[in-house]
Design an enzyme around this catalytic site. Structure first.
Site, PDB file in Angstrom:
ATOM      1  N   SER A   1       0.840  -1.189   0.000  1.00 52.44           N
ATOM      2  CA  SER A   1       0.000   0.000   0.000  1.00 52.44           C
ATOM      3  C   SER A   1       0.876   1.240   0.000  1.00 52.44           C
ATOM      4  O   SER A   1       2.043   1.191   0.385  1.00 52.44           O
ATOM      5  CB  SER A   1      -0.865   0.016   1.258  1.00 52.44           C
ATOM      6  OG  SER A   1      -0.021   0.208   2.382  1.00 52.44           O
ATOM      7  N   LYS A   2       0.286   2.319  -0.436  1.00 48.09           N
ATOM      8  CA  LYS A   2       1.059   3.564  -0.478  1.00 48.09           C
ATOM      9  C   LYS A   2       1.417   3.992   0.942  1.00 48.09           C
ATOM     10  O   LYS A   2       2.508   4.486   1.193  1.00 48.09           O
ATOM     11  CB  LYS A   2       0.252   4.653  -1.172  1.00 48.09           C
ATOM     12  CG  LYS A   2       1.131   5.825  -1.525  1.00 48.09           C
ATOM     13  CD  LYS A   2       0.496   6.702  -2.562  1.00 48.09           C
ATOM     14  CE  LYS A   2       1.383   7.889  -2.874  1.00 48.09           C
ATOM     15  NZ  LYS A   2       0.637   8.989  -3.448  1.00 48.09           N
ATOM     16  N   ARG A   3       0.505   3.761   1.873  1.00 47.72           N
ATOM     17  CA  ARG A   3       0.777   4.174   3.239  1.00 47.72           C
ATOM     18  C   ARG A   3       2.012   3.461   3.793  1.00 47.72           C
ATOM     19  O   ARG A   3       2.849   4.054   4.445  1.00 47.72           O
ATOM     20  CB  ARG A   3      -0.435   3.895   4.126  1.00 47.72           C
ATOM     21  CG  ARG A   3      -0.219   4.461   5.521  1.00 47.72           C
ATOM     22  CD  ARG A   3      -1.334   4.159   6.471  1.00 47.72           C
ATOM     23  NE  ARG A   3      -2.629   4.609   5.968  1.00 47.72           N
ATOM     24  CZ  ARG A   3      -3.766   4.098   6.405  1.00 47.72           C
ATOM     25  NH1 ARG A   3      -3.781   3.163   7.308  1.00 47.72           N
ATOM     26  NH2 ARG A   3      -4.912   4.532   5.929  1.00 47.72           N
TER      27      ARG A   3
END
Ligand code: GLU
Length: 489
Positions: free
Chosen positions: A246-248
């Protein structure tokens, strides 16, 4: 036979996630393979997150990858009235009902379930209100949500997923889910189905995270009297620690733009991504567009989670080594005229592009690319590692240089001397360069590699590269002479 119609329905996020790109690629391939249509639908019902930029990021990513679509982009938000009308139709037909339970009531029941450690599910308090009870609640103006009336009894929803096989969910495990909020907003699950019915989608090919929605969506299809599409869910893409990427947690590395900025060839990324969760059934890893379309099938999708291993391999590489390997393969093998087009923006970005590379120096430029691409992995390498070919201010691999000069300090005098031999030639050819280099080494009683490797360093800035005699001949006599002379300073 009905026409194959698939869709890619991203929610706007501002960027195209590589997992989303993989979904888009598989749908695109499936459409191409079956002469069908790909519909692009932006699922922008979360209006706060749906800005123009957040949509543009996705569209640009798709375009850069070369994935074209046949219809759309359609915007889900434009169809809100239709979603609502579908809910009201279900309501009037008894397939859905109004639920007046308050947030507090629901919360109290949820807490009670937590206390007794039982699974919480809506208890159906409003499911069977008689007409008088219903009328009484309606006239008091109480707010309500619309819930879908899930069949009761021993039955179950069963379907065959083309990747995960037979899947069943018992009715008793499905609560009467909300399809319209009290604010009169249709819920995503319903909107998605209504849109797929309207867009006549025949195959829903999406990520495995959609699998848990499917039984409820099948109930909606049935209640709306629409034929079911084929469902095919693709495995998740996980990192080396088996965490969802995920980008997070992983940052820009999960976005398509990241690869664009670091010098990936679009098709190389497509080729890499499709192998995350799909296999041709043999050990082929490289596919042209036509080969991939021919090889692709839902049967080739694997159930095992795909591992995106951005940590493996050489730390100087910035992503999964397989992605780099595939990109390097394309760098080395695509027609050089095509490569020239792709390298242009990388050189422009750092200000070393010369218009002449498309005019009178076109042949020189393309031959240069041919010579140096062997060792490169990304388009950006042409601007960094290959900088000496296109600019005079390039940096040198200092440690490698000192290794040479440390062993043979005389090189500082020898190289300018070699410069004069090259300067005296009417023109440098590889044969002449070889002759001069060998004679020169012999005159100084050293192996030819000694002056040649040092010359490579000062002329190209790199300790490794293509055949040095070719370099002498190709990079330009003025550069050879100037750089060898400068080694003496
Ligand atoms: N908008 C959904 C997503 O981005 C698509 C789900 C689907 O394909 O049905 O996850």
């Amino acid at each position: 036979m009905t026409e194959v119609r698939v869709r890619f329905p991203p929610s706007p996020t501002g960027y195209l996630h590589i997992g989303g790109a993989r979904t888009a690629i598989c749908n695109w391939l499936f459409a191409k393979k079956h002469g069908g249509k790909l519909v692009l639908r932006i699922e922008d019902t979360d209006t706060e997150r749906s800005t123009e930029e957040s949509i543009e990021g996705i569209i640009n990513g798709l375009k850069w990858l070369g994935l074209d679509w046949d219809e759309g982009p359609y915007f889900q938000s434009a169809y809100a009235a239709e979603h609502l009308a579908a809910a009201h139709r279900l309501l009037s037909e008894g397939a859905a009902y109004k639920c007046f339970c308050t947030v507090e009531e629901l919360e109290a029941r949820r807490q009670e379930a937590a206390r007794t450690k039982s699974d919480y599910r809506y208890n159906g308090a409003c499911r069977d209100l008689n007409p008088e009870e219903l009328a009484a609640r309606e006239t008091t103006g109480l707010t309500f949500v619309i819930r879908f009336r899930v069949p009761r009894g021993e039955g179950f929803v069963a379907f065959k997923d083309r990747v995960y096989g037979g899947i069943e969910q018992a009715y008793r495990d499905i609560e009467d889910f909300v399809i319209v909020r009290s604010s009169n907003l249709p819920l995503y699950l319903l909107s998605n189905v209504v849109d797929d019915i309207r867009d006549r989608i025949t195959h829903v090919i999406r990520g495995q995270d959609g699998l848990s929605n499917t039984p409820r969506q099948i109930l909606l299809y049935r209640a709306l009297g629409a034929p079911l599409p084929v469902f095919a869910h693709m495995p998740l893409t996980l990192d080396h620690k088996k965490a969802k990427i995920s980008k997070r947690n992983h940052g820009e590395i999960v976005t398509v733009q990241y690869y664009q900025e670091r010098g990936f060839i679009p098709w190389a990324l497509v080729n890499f991504l499709v192998l995350l969760g799909w296999s041709p059934g043999d050990d082929r890893e490289i596919f042209s567009r036509e080969e991939l379309i021919a090889a692709f099938s839902l049967e080739g999708m694997t159930r095992a989670n795909a591992i995106f291993n951005h940590r493996k391999g050489d730390p100087k590489f910035f992503t999964d080594p397989k992605a780099i390997k595939i990109n390097a393969h394309y760098l080395r093998t695509i027609p050089v005229a095509k490569l020239a087009e792709l390298v242009k923006p990388a050189l422009q970005k750092v200000g070393i592009w010369d218009e002449a590379y498309e005019k009178d120096r076109r042949a020189w430029f393309q031959r240069t690319l041919e010579l140096i691409r062997e060792r490169f992995h990304t388009l950006s390498d042409f601007a960094s590692l290959g900088r000496a070919w296109f600019a005079d201010d390039f940096s040198m691999d200092e440690t490698a240089l000192h290794k040479h000069l440390g062993k043979y300090p005389q090189l500082k005098e020898w190289l300018p001397e070699l410069a004069e031999r090259f300067a005296a030639l009417p023109q440098i050819t590889p044969d002449e360069a070889e002759r001069i280099s060998r004679e020169f080494a012999e005159a100084h009683g050293v192996k030819p590699g000694i002056p040649i490797n040092a010359a490579r360093m000062v002329i190209t800035g790199q300790s490794k590269g293509p055949n040095m005699f070719e370099i002498f001949a190709h990079i330009g006599q003025d550069k050879v002479v100037k750089r060898l002379r400068a080694a003496g300073q």
